[in-house]
Every structure is written in structure tokens, then in C-alpha cells.
Scaffold this motif. Structure first.
Motif, PDB file in Angstrom:
ATOM      1  N   SER A   7       0.845  -1.205   0.000  1.00  0.00           N
ATOM      2  CA  SER A   7       0.000   0.000   0.000  1.00  0.00           C
ATOM      3  C   SER A   7       0.877   1.250   0.000  1.00  0.00           C
ATOM      4  O   SER A   7       2.071   1.191   0.267  1.00  0.00           O
ATOM      5  CB  SER A   7      -0.910  -0.011   1.235  1.00  0.00           C
ATOM      6  N   ASN A   8       0.235   2.356  -0.293  1.00  0.00           N
ATOM      7  CA  ASN A   8       0.972   3.628  -0.361  1.00  0.00           C
ATOM      8  C   ASN A   8       1.402   4.104   1.027  1.00  0.00           C
ATOM      9  O   ASN A   8       0.774   3.755   2.018  1.00  0.00           O
ATOM     10  CB  ASN A   8       0.082   4.714  -0.975  1.00  0.00           C
ATOM     11  N   ASN A   9       2.432   4.913   1.040  1.00  0.00           N
ATOM     12  CA  ASN A   9       2.776   5.652   2.254  1.00  0.00           C
ATOM     13  C   ASN A   9       1.986   6.951   2.282  1.00  0.00           C
ATOM     14  O   ASN A   9       1.689   7.523   1.236  1.00  0.00           O
ATOM     15  CB  ASN A   9       4.254   6.030   2.260  1.00  0.00           C
ATOM     16  N   LYS A  10       1.687   7.410   3.477  1.00  0.00           N
ATOM     17  CA  LYS A  10       1.119   8.757   3.610  1.00  0.00           C
ATOM     18  C   LYS A  10       2.284   9.716   3.867  1.00  0.00           C
ATOM     19  O   LYS A  10       3.265   9.360   4.525  1.00  0.00           O
ATOM     20  CB  LYS A  10       0.152   8.821   4.800  1.00  0.00           C
TER      21      LYS A  10
ATOM     22  N   GLU B 162      -0.111  10.903  -1.164  1.00  0.00           N
ATOM     23  CA  GLU B 162       0.180   9.470  -1.159  1.00  0.00           C
ATOM     24  C   GLU B 162       1.507   9.252  -1.863  1.00  0.00           C
ATOM     25  O   GLU B 162       1.760   9.812  -2.926  1.00  0.00           O
ATOM     26  CB  GLU B 162      -0.904   8.734  -1.956  1.00  0.00           C
ATOM     27  N   TRP B 163       2.325   8.417  -1.268  1.00  0.00           N
ATOM     28  CA  TRP B 163       3.612   8.064  -1.873  1.00  0.00           C
ATOM     29  C   TRP B 163       3.492   6.613  -2.326  1.00  0.00           C
ATOM     30  O   TRP B 163       3.324   5.712  -1.512  1.00  0.00           O
ATOM     31  CB  TRP B 163       4.711   8.261  -0.821  1.00  0.00           C
ATOM     32  N   GLU B 164       3.558   6.427  -3.644  1.00  0.00           N
ATOM     33  CA  GLU B 164       3.341   5.087  -4.198  1.00  0.00           C
ATOM     34  C   GLU B 164       4.651   4.287  -4.197  1.00  0.00           C
ATOM     35  O   GLU B 164       5.727   4.852  -4.382  1.00  0.00           O
ATOM     36  CB  GLU B 164       2.784   5.194  -5.620  1.00  0.00           C
TER      37      GLU B 164
ATOM     38  N   GLN C  13       7.564   4.836  -6.617  1.00  0.00           N
ATOM     39  CA  GLN C  13       8.093   6.195  -6.782  1.00  0.00           C
ATOM     40  C   GLN C  13       9.262   6.449  -5.831  1.00  0.00           C
ATOM     41  O   GLN C  13       9.253   5.964  -4.695  1.00  0.00           O
ATOM     42  CB  GLN C  13       7.006   7.233  -6.461  1.00  0.00           C
TER      43      GLN C  13
ATOM     44  N   ALA D 269       7.205  11.292  -6.029  1.00  0.00           N
ATOM     45  CA  ALA D 269       5.949  11.485  -5.307  1.00  0.00           C
ATOM     46  C   ALA D 269       5.650  12.976  -5.155  1.00  0.00           C
ATOM     47  O   ALA D 269       4.514  13.423  -5.337  1.00  0.00           O
ATOM     48  CB  ALA D 269       6.007  10.808  -3.944  1.00  0.00           C
TER      49      ALA D 269
ATOM     50  N   PHE E 153      11.081   4.339  -1.979  1.00  0.00           N
ATOM     51  CA  PHE E 153       9.958   4.041  -1.099  1.00  0.00           C
ATOM     52  C   PHE E 153      10.386   3.028  -0.042  1.00  0.00           C
ATOM     53  O   PHE E 153      11.082   2.071  -0.338  1.00  0.00           O
ATOM     54  CB  PHE E 153       8.829   3.436  -1.958  1.00  0.00           C
TER      55      PHE E 153
ATOM     56  N   ASN F 127       6.675   5.679   6.183  1.00  0.00           N
ATOM     57  CA  ASN F 127       5.248   5.987   6.182  1.00  0.00           C
ATOM     58  C   ASN F 127       4.940   7.043   7.236  1.00  0.00           C
ATOM     59  O   ASN F 127       5.434   6.963   8.356  1.00  0.00           O
ATOM     60  CB  ASN F 127       4.448   4.707   6.471  1.00  0.00           C
TER      61      ASN F 127
END
Ligand code: FAD
Ligand code: FES
Lengths: 449, 107
Positions: B2-5, B19-21, B24, B29, B92, B97
Motif C-alpha cells: 500500500s501507499n505511504n502517507k 500518497e507516496w506510491e 516512486q 511522489a 519508497f 510511512n
């Protein structure tokens, strides 16, 4: 050239103007060329709040990609056969940037504000942005069309080259510019037998000074690359493929692969045929506006007046492709653009980085800073006593200070600038006063005079 | 994955949540979410236009900066010995996160 003020908008209520601009007209901004600059215009328009349509037209298929890795990472053994994409596919969807890939734009109908594509379709534009870049200058000697003779501009070129660069292959590189030398390094690393044929008497002579050239020549030689200077290639011979390169003095070089890295030519035909002013590049003003106020141009394809020294220039680098794109996006959305950036460029050969801030000229004064034999040094180029450009080799410590000094136009103390122990920003003439030994028994009255 | 916030403070001091995918870098991001990160070298640690400040805690979870990265950062506006990073050099990772990232001033 046209009057750069001619298309400045009439003063209008700011909010009204903003609304009209951002809501966007019926026809989109059409961008021709999805290279570094074209993609940056599209992204910049959205980042600046443009709500209207954006259509990005590109002759090549696939997702727009980075060019610098084509002569660097991509050629390495074991590296994936693809170049990093500029933006992921999802980005274009998220930002509502429409794309057509694999169809070239053939002509521009300025009166009808429409472009004609090679599949016969037409696309109307509100504003047109020409970001067609440049192409590798073609070798014109007999035999230049033989298989095995390559240029390097596109991903397909790079993949073909990568296929040809196998251990033991004899590689003749024509032209010791950035691209020729980056390929020489990649080929040597793969165990090819590399000969670089250069018309001038040193490498990268167009962009750097003799001390830097010699440093890189030695670096390449240590990796087994052979140089032949003052070499004028007259023929490429071979029955079905390139086998030999012949120079004017009668020398013959056996070659399985020939790479021509002899510079680039701007893809200005689209603009020239539409009657836009061109002179070895599409002429644009500081906003990227061409001689037609509804048409912009940006990136490698443009020629413009340097905001720093007033020189007419064409710059072939990522920095310029992006900075000009931002100015175009700013102008289309009616927003102020960023302060002009000092142009800069980088190349990596055998793992050694050469990074240049500013644009050097052959008659600049050359100050070597540090000891080249140590592997890391800089060269400062002074014009009328001020920093015009700086090369940093094998280290980046002077790079940002260099950009600052060029922008400020400080007068330099050549002796201090040559001393790597003095930070570059303190090697100015005012810095010289600060750095001079404190006078003993200084008399405040005379000290000020 | 899942993405990071991510919380980002821009150069005007405004806060953005994004959102950090996973595929990326941090620079991507930021840039792909329209933050003013020029990234003029495309993420090759050459330009330092992607300079950010991290909080000490996040900074300490990361590895050493390369020589190129460090040399560019040391000369950058507002350099922080234990906070400055080139965001293009940060892949990432789950550990990042929820972090807060501040865009460094332009010079
Ligand atoms: C191998 C290589 C290595 C490089 N390394 C570096 C480096 O290390 N650092 C650096 O700063 N610069 C480097 N450069 C230069 C840099 O890539 C260019 O300055 C940059 O790509 C210019 O961007 P641009 O958008 O103007 O043009 P381009 O990136 O060339 O994009 C133009 C696009 O327009 C398309 N196009 C052209 N005509 C049409 C048409 N009629 N219809 C539709 N589409 C069209 C082309 O297919 C192309 O995709 C390198 C270049 C090459 C080739
Ligand atoms: S994008 Fe250039 S240093 Fe990070």
C-alpha cells in the motif's frame, strides 16, 4: 526578431483573467513532441492550474522517456533494455493529458489554428507548443548508410547500439563530444576495442578547455580507448556492413561498429515551413513565444537570447528543456515565470562526472582549481574578471557556488579562485579584502579609503 | 504494497497531504503531486533542486548519503547536517510511512 511585448495581454481584472484562462478555451493546448521539454510543458500547465485540454503529440511509440541514460546506464551489461520514463502512464491519465504516440505532425495551418498529422487527421489548437527537439547530425560520407553505422538519439538507436557492442567488437567512434565519449566508455567497459576519431586536436573542444580535455583523454586511455586527433573521416567501406573507416590522410581503421556523434540539428522544419522565424533553431523570446503569438517553442529546437549575457544561443541540455518549458507554461497561464536559471550540463564517463555551470567561450580566461592528478578539480572560466562558467570534475563542491557567482556577476580574484582551500564564494574581489591578512596597526581613517 | 502517507510543507509554509506510491522515489511522489520540485536532472543526484528536510527520526533510519549527494547538499541553501536529503535518492520504504517532509528553499 518580433517585438516581444507585442503579445502581452491587456490589463484585465486579475480574478477575471485567471478565471478565463484557467477554465480553458474549447481547443486544447497542443504540444508537438513528448521529449523532456514537451512533457514538462504539459506537467507545468497542470501544476499551474490550467484546466483546459492538453494534447501531447509524439512521433515515437511508447511512453515518453529520458534521453541521458541512453548513452549511460542503458548501455551497461545487465541493465534493463529500457530507459526510465519521464512520467509514469498513470500520471498522464491523472492529469488529463491526452496523448497520441506513434504519429508525426506533418504541418501547421496557422490561419486555421490546426495541425495536420501524418495519418491525415487534424487537431485544432488554442495554443501550439513546438517541442520537437533535435536529431543527430547525419554523417554524409560515402558508406554512411551501411548497416553497422549508428547514431544515438532515440531509445531504438540505443538498443541497436547495445546489441552491437559485444566484447571484442571493434568500435570506431566519430566525434569526441559528450555522446561519443559516453559511448566510448560504455563500449570499453564491455570489452570492445574502441577508437575515437576526432577532427579537432582534443576531446570535447566545443564545450570545455584543454586541461579538462586532457584529463578525460587520460581517463579514457587508462581504460584502453585510443584517440586519433585531426582525423577527417572521408569514407566508410564494407561489402554489406561497415568494415573500415578511412580518413583524409589515408589511414584505415577496421571497425565492426561505427558510431557517429557529430552534433545535433534542430527539428525546426515544421516551424520553418509554417513561416515562423528560424535561424538554426526556432527563434523565441524569453517566454518561448515564436514570431506567431499563438505558437510557442521550447527545448533543443529553439534559439534565443541569453538573459545572462545577451548571446544568441541554442542549448542542448535537460536543464534548458525544463526551464524553458516552465516559462512557456507560465506564459500560457498568465503567471510569472521563475528567475532564469544558470544553464548547466553533466556527463559521466568511466564513472567520472563532469558537470558544467554556465556557458564557456573559447576566449575566457581559464583558471585550474585543484590538482587534476588527484582526480577531483574544477576549472573556472572568467570573462572580464567575472565567472562565466565553471567545470567541476569528479566532485560537485563548487557546482552550486558556481551557479550563484555566475548569477551575481561578482568580480573574482584569480589567485584565490585557483586555491581549492578557499571556498569559491570567497574568491571574489570583495572576498579578497576579507581574506587578506589583517594589516598591523591598521589606521581606521586610511583603512576605509 | 500500500501507499505511504506523506505530509509536505512547501516553501510558503502550506501543508499538503499526499500518497507516496511504492514505485516512486520521494522526488517523484512530490513532483507528480504538483509540488514545485523541478528535478532538472531527472533524479541522478546532479542538480539538488529536489532538496528536502526530513525530521531527525526519519533521517536516522536512512543510510549514508553518497559523496555526490553530500557535496551538493553541503552547499545548498539551509543545509542541515542531520536533515537534508536529495529526495530523488530516497526509494519508497515502509519505514518512511507518515513522515513530514519540508521543501528546502530554492537558491
Ligand atoms: C544519448 C543522449 C544523452 C544525453 N545526455 C544528456 C545529459 O547527460 N545531460 C543533459 O543535460 N542532456 C543530455 N542530452 C540532451 C538532452 O537529452 C536534450 O537536451 C533533451 O532531450 C531536449 O529535450 P527536448 O524536449 O527539446 O527534445 P527531445 O527530448 O529530443 O524531444 C523531442 C521529441 O519530439 C518528437 N518529434 C520531433 N518531430 C516531431 C513531429 N513532427 N511530430 C511529432 N513528434 C515529433 C521526437 O520524436 C522527440 O521525442 C542527451 C541527449 C542524448 C541523445
Ligand atoms: S532530481 Fe536532481 S538531484 Fe534530485
Amino acid at each position: 526578431m518580433h517585438d516581444p511585448e507585442a503579445n502581452t495581454r491587456k490589463p484585465m481584472n486579475r480574478e477575471a483573467m485567471k478565471h478565463e484562462l484557467m477554465a480553458g478555451p474549447a481547443a486544447p493546448v497542443v504540444i508537438v513532441g513528448a521529449g523532456h521539454s514537451g512533457v514538462a510543458v504539459a506537467a507545468g500547465l497542470r501544476a499551474r492550474g490550467w484546466e483546459g485540454g492538453i494534447l501531447l503529440l509524439e512521433a515515437e511509440k511508447g511512453t515518453p522517456y529520458e534521453r541521458p541514460p541512453l548513452s549511460k546506464e542503458l548501455l551497461k551489461d545487465g541493465a534493463p533494455d529500457e530507459s526510465a520514463v519521464l512520467r509514469k502512464e498513470k500520471f498522464y491519465q491523472d492529469k488529463r493529458i491526452d496523448r497520441v504516440a506513434g504519429i508525426a505532425v506533418d504541418s501547421v495551418d496557422r490561419a486555421g489554428r490546426t495541425v495536420l498529422l501524418s495519418d491525415g487527421s487534424r487537431r485544432d489548437y488554442h495554443r501550439l507548443v513546438i517541442a520537437t527537439g533535435s536529431r543527430a547530425r547525419a554523417l554524409t560520407v560515402p558508406g554512411a548508410a551501411l548497416p553497422g553505422v549508428q547514431a544515438l538519439r532515440t531509445r531504438d538507436d540505443a538498443l541497436e547500439l547495445k546489441r552491437l557492442l559485444v566484447a571484442g567488437a571493434r568500435v570506431a567512434i566519430i566525434g569526441a563530444g559528450y555522446i561519443g565519449l559516453e559511448v566510448a566508455a560504455a563500449a570499453a567497459a564491455k570489452g570492445c576495442e574502441v577508437t575515437v576519431l576526432e577532427f579537432q586536436d582534443r576531446v570535447m573542444s566545443r564545450v570545455t578547455s584543454a586541461p579538462v580535455s586532457h584529463h578525460f583523454e587520460q581517463l579514457h586511455q587508462r581504460h584502453g580507448v585510443r584517440f586519433v586527433f585531426s582525423a577527417a573521416v572521408t569514407d566508410i567501406e564494407g561489402d554489406h556492413r561497415a568494415e573500415r573507416v578511412v580518413t583524409a590522410d589515408g589511414h584505415v581503421f577496421q571497425a565492426d561498429v561505427v558510431l557517429a556523434g557529430i552534433g545535433v540539428v534542430p527539428n525546426q522544419e515544421l516551424a520553418a515551413e509554417a513561416g515562423l522565424e528560424c535561424r538554426d533553431g526556432i527563434l523565441v523570446d524569453g517566454h518561448g513565444v515564436t514570431s506567431d503569438p499563438a505558437i510557442y517553442a521550447t527545448g533543443d529546437v529553439t534559439r534565443f537570447t541569453s538573459p545572462i549575457d545577451g548571446a544568441s544561443q541554442r542549448l542542448e541540455c535537460i536543464q534548458n528543456a525544463q526551464a524553458q518549458a516552465d516559462r512557456v507554461a507560465a506564459h500560457i497561464t498568465g503567471q510569472p515565470a521563475a528567475v532564469p536559471e544558470i544553464p548547466w550540463f553533466w556527463t559521466v564517463q568511466h564513472g567520472v562526472r563532469l558537470q558544467t555551470a554556465g556557458v564557456r567561450r573559447p576566449d575566457d580566461d581559464v583558471i585550474v582549481r585543484g590538482n587534476p592528478a588527484g582526480g577531483s578539480f574544477s576549472v573556472v572560466y572568467l570573462r572580464d574578471g567575472r565567472v562565466a562558467a565553471v567545470d567541476t570534475i569528479g566532485g560537485l563542491a563548487d557546482f552550486r557556488p558556481a551557479r550563484k557567482l555566475i548569477a551575481r556577476g561578482d568580480r573574482m580574484d584569480p589567485a584565490l579562485a585557483a586555491d581549492p582551500r578557499v571556498p569559491l564564494t570567497e574568491a571574489t574581489l570583495t572576498g579578497a579584502v576579507l581574506n587578506a591578512p589583517a594589516p598591523i596597526h591598521a589606521d581606521p581613517a586610511t583603512a576605509r579609503s | 504494497m500500500s501507499n505511504n502517507k506523506l505530509t509536505v510543507i512547501d516553501r510558503e509554509g502550506s501543508t499538503h497531504r499526499l500518497e507516496w506510491e511504492p514505485d516512486q522515489t520521494l522526488m517523484e511522489a512530490l513532483r507528480d503531486n504538483d509540488l514545485p520540485v523541478l528535478a532538472s536532472c531527472g533524479g541522478t543526484a546532479s542538480c539538488a533542486t529536489c532538496h528536502v528536510f526530513l525530521e531527525r527520526e526519519a533521517f536516522d533510519t536512512l543510510g549514508e548519503r553518497s559523496e555526490d549527494e553530500l557535496e551538493l547538499l553541503v552547499e545548498a541553501e539551509g543545509y542541515q547536517a542531520c536533515g537534508s536529503r536529495l529526495s530523488c535518492q530516497l526509494d519508497f520504504s515502509r519505514e518512511l510511512n507518515g513522515i513530514t517532509v519540508t521543501l528546502a528553499p530554492e537558491d
